[in-house]
Design a protein around this motif. Structure first.
Motif, PDB file in Angstrom:
ATOM      1  N   LEU A  87     -10.869   0.918  12.804  1.00  0.00           N
ATOM      2  CA  LEU A  87     -10.661   1.403  11.448  1.00  0.00           C
ATOM      3  C   LEU A  87     -11.832   2.298  11.059  1.00  0.00           C
ATOM      4  CD1 LEU A  87      -9.042   1.325   8.769  1.00  0.00           C
ATOM      5  CD2 LEU A  87     -10.482  -0.614   8.101  1.00  0.00           C
ATOM      6  N   TYR A  88     -11.518   3.544  10.647  1.00  0.00           N
ATOM      7  CA  TYR A  88     -12.537   4.525  10.267  1.00  0.00           C
ATOM      8  C   TYR A  88     -12.500   4.719   8.746  1.00  0.00           C
ATOM      9  CZ  TYR A  88     -12.850   5.673  15.236  1.00  0.00           C
ATOM     10  OH  TYR A  88     -13.042   5.609  16.596  1.00  0.00           O
ATOM     11  N   GLU A  89     -13.668   5.024   8.197  1.00  0.00           N
ATOM     12  CA  GLU A  89     -13.772   5.246   6.749  1.00  0.00           C
ATOM     13  C   GLU A  89     -14.559   6.523   6.477  1.00  0.00           C
ATOM     14  OE1 GLU A  89     -13.704   0.680   4.996  1.00  0.00           O
ATOM     15  OE2 GLU A  89     -15.609   1.762   5.164  1.00  0.00           O
ATOM     16  N   TYR A  90     -14.046   7.314   5.537  1.00  0.00           N
ATOM     17  CA  TYR A  90     -14.772   8.475   5.011  1.00  0.00           C
ATOM     18  C   TYR A  90     -15.094   8.169   3.553  1.00  0.00           C
ATOM     19  CZ  TYR A  90     -16.059  13.273   3.857  1.00  0.00           C
ATOM     20  OH  TYR A  90     -16.741  14.400   3.442  1.00  0.00           O
ATOM     21  N   ILE A  91     -16.369   8.104   3.223  1.00  0.00           N
ATOM     22  CA  ILE A  91     -16.809   7.659   1.898  1.00  0.00           C
ATOM     23  C   ILE A  91     -17.532   8.812   1.197  1.00  0.00           C
ATOM     24  CG2 ILE A  91     -18.167   5.958   0.618  1.00  0.00           C
ATOM     25  CD1 ILE A  91     -17.968   4.139   3.104  1.00  0.00           C
ATOM     26  N   VAL A  92     -17.031   9.150   0.030  1.00  0.00           N
ATOM     27  CA  VAL A  92     -17.653  10.195  -0.788  1.00  0.00           C
ATOM     28  C   VAL A  92     -18.367   9.537  -1.966  1.00  0.00           C
ATOM     29  CG1 VAL A  92     -17.288  12.268  -2.178  1.00  0.00           C
ATOM     30  CG2 VAL A  92     -15.884  11.856  -0.136  1.00  0.00           C
ATOM     31  N   SER A  93     -19.626   9.854  -2.128  1.00  0.00           N
ATOM     32  CA  SER A  93     -20.396   9.312  -3.258  1.00  0.00           C
ATOM     33  C   SER A  93     -20.279  10.279  -4.439  1.00  0.00           C
ATOM     34  CB  SER A  93     -21.868   9.133  -2.872  1.00  0.00           C
ATOM     35  OG  SER A  93     -22.001   8.231  -1.797  1.00  0.00           O
ATOM     36  N   LYS A  94     -19.802   9.760  -5.563  1.00  0.00           N
ATOM     37  CA  LYS A  94     -19.698  10.582  -6.776  1.00  0.00           C
ATOM     38  C   LYS A  94     -20.348   9.826  -7.931  1.00  0.00           C
ATOM     39  CE  LYS A  94     -14.990   9.135  -7.929  1.00  0.00           C
ATOM     40  NZ  LYS A  94     -13.698   9.575  -8.461  1.00  0.00           N
ATOM     41  N   GLY A  95     -21.630  10.047  -8.061  1.00  0.00           N
ATOM     42  CA  GLY A  95     -22.370   9.347  -9.104  1.00  0.00           C
ATOM     43  C   GLY A  95     -22.514   7.875  -8.790  1.00  0.00           C
ATOM     44  N   PRO A  96     -22.156   7.008  -9.737  1.00  0.00           N
ATOM     45  CA  PRO A  96     -22.348   5.571  -9.554  1.00  0.00           C
ATOM     46  C   PRO A  96     -21.237   4.905  -8.732  1.00  0.00           C
ATOM     47  CG  PRO A  96     -21.460   6.008 -11.723  1.00  0.00           C
ATOM     48  CD  PRO A  96     -21.718   7.355 -11.098  1.00  0.00           C
ATOM     49  N   GLU A  97     -20.279   5.651  -8.311  1.00  0.00           N
ATOM     50  CA  GLU A  97     -19.187   5.039  -7.544  1.00  0.00           C
ATOM     51  C   GLU A  97     -18.884   5.857  -6.298  1.00  0.00           C
ATOM     52  OE1 GLU A  97     -15.228   6.869  -9.668  1.00  0.00           O
ATOM     53  OE2 GLU A  97     -16.007   4.972 -10.451  1.00  0.00           O
ATOM     54  N   GLU A  98     -18.038   5.258  -5.423  1.00  0.00           N
ATOM     55  CA  GLU A  98     -17.640   5.890  -4.174  1.00  0.00           C
ATOM     56  C   GLU A  98     -16.118   5.909  -4.059  1.00  0.00           C
ATOM     57  OE1 GLU A  98     -19.512   3.370  -1.317  1.00  0.00           O
ATOM     58  OE2 GLU A  98     -21.362   4.546  -1.246  1.00  0.00           O
ATOM     59  N   LYS A  99     -15.634   6.905  -3.357  1.00  0.00           N
ATOM     60  CA  LYS A  99     -14.209   6.952  -3.037  1.00  0.00           C
ATOM     61  C   LYS A  99     -14.068   6.903  -1.522  1.00  0.00           C
ATOM     62  CE  LYS A  99      -9.873   9.226  -4.093  1.00  0.00           C
ATOM     63  NZ  LYS A  99      -9.182  10.299  -4.867  1.00  0.00           N
ATOM     64  N   VAL A 100     -13.171   6.053  -1.076  1.00  0.00           N
ATOM     65  CA  VAL A 100     -13.062   5.766   0.356  1.00  0.00           C
ATOM     66  C   VAL A 100     -11.677   6.183   0.864  1.00  0.00           C
ATOM     67  CG1 VAL A 100     -13.176   4.001   2.149  1.00  0.00           C
ATOM     68  CG2 VAL A 100     -14.650   3.827   0.119  1.00  0.00           C
ATOM     69  N   TRP A 101     -11.693   6.852   2.014  1.00  0.00           N
ATOM     70  CA  TRP A 101     -10.453   7.171   2.733  1.00  0.00           C
ATOM     71  C   TRP A 101     -10.491   6.447   4.071  1.00  0.00           C
ATOM     72  CZ3 TRP A 101      -5.924   9.105   1.479  1.00  0.00           C
ATOM     73  CH2 TRP A 101      -5.053   9.506   2.492  1.00  0.00           C
ATOM     74  N   GLN A 102      -9.486   5.586   4.326  1.00  0.00           N
ATOM     75  CA  GLN A 102      -9.456   4.756   5.536  1.00  0.00           C
ATOM     76  C   GLN A 102      -8.409   5.283   6.519  1.00  0.00           C
ATOM     77  OE1 GLN A 102      -8.762   0.810   3.899  1.00  0.00           O
ATOM     78  NE2 GLN A 102     -10.953   0.346   4.017  1.00  0.00           N
ATOM     79  N   ILE A 103      -8.789   5.297   7.772  1.00  0.00           N
ATOM     80  CA  ILE A 103      -7.904   5.764   8.844  1.00  0.00           C
ATOM     81  C   ILE A 103      -7.896   4.720   9.959  1.00  0.00           C
ATOM     82  CG2 ILE A 103      -7.476   7.540  10.582  1.00  0.00           C
ATOM     83  CD1 ILE A 103      -8.913   9.515   8.786  1.00  0.00           C
TER      84      ILE A 103
END
Length: 298
Positions: A87-103
């Motif tokens: 399982l791979y994850e791409y994590i974008v940090s945007k200020g105090p939170e993160e958005k994750v895309w899982q593959i």
């Protein structure tokens, strides 16, 4: 942390696999300028960091195995192996939170070139009954299907299995069936064509009549030849005994004979005619003579 939707990517064993992110995550990466690629490991409490992106620059921790594309922030696995199935994850940090895309990456070995073998055929009541087997030596999660592009034979060829029991009248000039072997990353097709009911079928490597002769007739001939050679070898000692000069009637016999010296006057000794000198002894005692005689052959 905000988790994105998990998608599944199919990777081919031994080939490159690209893990992509959707356009909205690409825009977030350009806006905030901080992202990271991670991968699960066998240990559920540990993750492996593959790459870090920050302010237009990146650090690739797996340079020998991965390549990063800054145009769309995708990650390319250069030579996909079974160990890459994670399982791979791409994590974008945007200020105090993160958005994750899982593959979720699934890895498959592609199917190899298929073959069709004739397992058996029978002629009965003007029809030909053939059993075909379609196989591939390599490949993961293989599925088999039979079909035909000809509407007249589509019913005869339709089957979802590696085996196909084909029955058709001998009047048919040609029967064509295709075997499709596939898995999630590859597909192979092979055709079977028949103009008559025989082992000489195009697209198969089943037993031919010449093979049957080699398998059946040649071993029988070899056994017969060995039997003849053994019989000849056993007959030679018997013939040698029959031709030998020494038989039961040619046994050597020993004859024992005693000879008495004739007494003469001392002045004129008498010579025993026919006897050797050692028998001409003055001793008056009888002497024993040993002689060996060969009995004539009957």
């Amino acid at each position: 942390m905000v988790h994105g939707v998990r998608e599944t990517v199919l990777g081919t064993l031994g080939k490159a696999t690209i893990l992509r992110i959707p356009p909205d995550l690409q825009n977030l990466t350009l806006r905030f300028g901080a992202a990271v690629w991670k991968r699960d490991t066998e240990d559920p409490q540990r993750k492996l960091i593959l790459l870090k992106y920050l302010g237009g620059k990146y650090t690739n921790y797996m340079q020998e195995r991965t390549r990063f594309h800054m145009l769309d922030f995708s990650l390319e696995i250069l030579n996909t192996s079974r160990q890459d199935r994670q399982l791979y994850e791409y994590i974008v940090s945007k200020g105090p939170e993160e958005k994750v895309w899982q593959i979720q990456l699934e890895v498959y070995e592609p199917v190899s070139d298929p073959t069709i073998r004739i397992l058996g055929w029978v002629l009965a009541n003007g029809t030909c009954n053939i059993t075909l087997n379609c196989t591939a030596e390599r490949g993961d999660n293989i599925s088999y299907s039979w079909g035909s592009g000809d509407n007249s034979t589509s019913g005869l060829c339709s089957h979802n299995s590696s085996l196909l029991h084909l029955t058709y009248p001998l009047q048919n000039s040609s029967i064509s069936c295709s075997c499709t072997i596939s898995n999630p990353v590859s597909t192979q097709i092979i055709a079977f064509n028949s103009s008559k009911c025989s082992y000489k079928q195009m697209g198969s490597d089943g037993l031919r009549m010449e093979d049957v002769l080699l398998i059946v007739v040649v071993p029988i001939a070899a056994v017969m030849l060995i039997g003849v050679l053994m019989a000849i070898r056993l007959a030679k000692p018997i013939a040698s005994q029959e031709n030998s000069p020494l038989t039961e009637d040619s046994t050597v016999h020993t004859i024992y004979s005693q000879v008495q010296r004739v007494q003469n006057t001392p002045a004129q000794p008498h010579v025993l005619q026919g006897y050797p000198p050692f028998l001409q002894s003055p001793n008056k005692e009888p002497m024993t003579v040993y002689a060996s005689v060969m009995m004539p052959m009957a």
